[in-house]
Design an enzyme around this catalytic site. Structure first.
Site, short mmCIF file in Angstrom:
data_model
loop_
_atom_site.label_atom_id
_atom_site.label_comp_id
_atom_site.label_asym_id
_atom_site.label_seq_id
_atom_site.Cartn_x
_atom_site.Cartn_y
_atom_site.Cartn_z
CB CYS A 84 -3.31 34.99 11.19
SG CYS A 84 -3.48 36.29 9.98
CD GLU A 95 -2.38 -1.26 2.86
OE1 GLU A 95 -1.94 -0.54 3.78
OE2 GLU A 95 -3.32 -2.04 3.02
N PRO A 96 1.73 1.44 -0.98
CG PRO A 96 2.99 1.39 -2.95
CD PRO A 96 2.01 0.59 -2.15
#
Ligand SMILES: *Cc1c(COP(=O)(O)O)cnc(C)c1O
Length: 421
Positions: A346, A275-276
């Site tokens: 911010c 499952e890369p």
């Protein structure tokens, strides 16, 4: 290797100048290379070609439907961790039998959706989930194909926020309890045991923790077979690290990872799923951004970009390093300057790099964050009411917007004001 290179002093994605994309789509914008995505997927497919295998792309790394479709066309399955990701995979044309469903907190509704629409296997992470899945599947008159995710208690030696294979994390069932969990699975209606699953973390740059985990999986598989379970598939997760340019890390190659898999579990005759995510998408994408201002601060200079932590959160979240390169190549003898590279959000934490020495840049210049294709756009938010960053896919000399920037009106129209206001 990727397809973002300087040519005649400008940075290109395959055969498209990035400046052209910035002009057409505006900044900030993510740009992916089709050829790089395919190449990286191919490396895993080759690394496992010694036996039956399926490379399932981890959708959470980069879930754009266009990206999923091109990977699926090249033979990838998908690893999903939510109904939304399952639906993305289906929308990209991936058949259910090539979708693996992982995740520690799947709801009953999500399980029902995957079972009804098709799923290759459900990676179950706890006994309560096993019971819930049993109830859901039995009520539907179906058998859910199940692998149990075991927690092998190995230290992946990666950033603590992305280590998942240690016994103190929320992931998987402790290896010591696994045989009992499989016994429970075999006793429950609506459950068909098909394999064992493990995933120990992300951005792992050393083979040793993988080998330790895979050895544990091999021992467990033998024990489970002795207990009478049919273990036909091993899902060995993702997690292979990538070279983040400038970070100094040198991760193993997919070929070596595949050889380690063969060494540790090859003798079991199982079909191997991996499952890369990061290794397929990470270096296949850049975040393109423009310099808004160069601000002289107290003892330091700030490069203020139009991309912020809401567009690329990895530096703020994981102290991640991203190489930030000018779109116009600086000659080797060009003057350099030390900047704190920041976004407009911010938050004091809206910093991409502290004290980074780079070529002198000026207002209006374009820069590219390298290695931003994984966990970049996928983790973006609208914090500070900044519209979600768009995405572009390049294929040779063509490019297409694969997610457009929403308008301010669209963003605001999602809110509704109750009748009493
Ligand atoms: C995140 C994740 C992956 C992908 O990890 P990468 O480091 O991107 O390869 C694979 N499997 C599971 C279960 C995951 O949670």
């Amino acid at each position: 290797m990727d397809h973002f290179v300087y040519r005649a002093g400008r940075l290109w994605a395959e055969d498209v100048p990035l400046a052209e994309i910035a002009e057409a789509v505006g900044t900030p914008v993510y740009v992916y290379s089709d050829a790089t995505l395919r190449r990286h997927l191919g490396l895993f497919q080759e690394a496992l070609d010694w036996g039956p295998h399926l490379v399932c792309f981890a959708v959470k790394a980069c879930g754009n439907v266009a990206v999923l479709r091109l990977l699926a066309e090249a033979g990838a399955g998908m690893d999903v961790v939510s109904e939304g990701e399952w639906r993305r995979a289906r929308a990209a044309g991936v058949p259910g039998e090539r979708i693996v469903f992982s995740g520690v907190g799947k709801t009953r509704a999500e399980l029902r959706c995957a079972l009804a629409g098709g799923v290759r296997q459900i990676n179950v992470e706890s006994e309560p989930e096993l019971r819930a899945l049993s109830a859901v599947a039995a009520a539907m008159g179906l058998e859910a194909p199940v692998a149990i995710r075991v927690n092998p208690d190995v230290d992946a030696r990666t950033h603590p926020k992305i280590a998942t294979g240690l016994s103190g994390t929320k992931f998987g069932i402790p290896a010591a309890r696994a045989r009992e969990a499989y016994r429970l699975a075999a006793s429950l209606p609506g459950i068909r045991v098909v394999g064992v699953d493990v995933h120990i973390g992300s951005q792992i740059t050393d083979l040793a923790p993988f080998e330790a985990a895979f050895r544990r999986v091999a021992e467990l598989t033998e024990a489970l077979r002795a207990d009478g379970h049919r273990i036909e598939r091993l899902d060995l997760g993702g997690g292979l690290g990538i070279p983040y340019a400038g970070s100094g890390e040198v991760p193993p190659l997919p070929r070596d990872w595949g050889a380690a898999i063969r060494r540790t579990v090859g003798h079991l005759g199982c079909e191997v799923t991996v499952e890369p995510g990061r290794l397929i998408a990470g270096n296949a994408g850049v975040l393109l951004s423009r310099v808004l201002y160069v601000k002289e601060g107290e003892g330091r200079d700030f490069l203020i970009l139009d991309a912020g932590m809401n567009d690329l959160v990895r530096p703020a979240l994981y102290d991640a390093h991203h190489d930030i390169v000018p779109e116009t190549e600086a000659p080797p003898d060009a003057p350099r300057r030390v900047f704190d590279v920041v976004g407009p959000v911010c938050e004091t934490g809206d910093i991409f790099a502290r004290g980074r020495e780079m070529p002198v840049l000026a207002e209006g210049d374009l820069v590219a964050f390298r290695s931003a294709g994984a966990y970049g756009a996928a983790m973006a938010s609208e914090y500070n009411s900044r519209p979600l960053v768009p995405e572009v896919l390049v294929r040779r000399d063509q490019f297409a917007v694969i997610r457009r920037r929403p308008t301010f009106d669209e963003m605001i129209a999602r809110d509704s004001v109750p009748p009493w206001l």
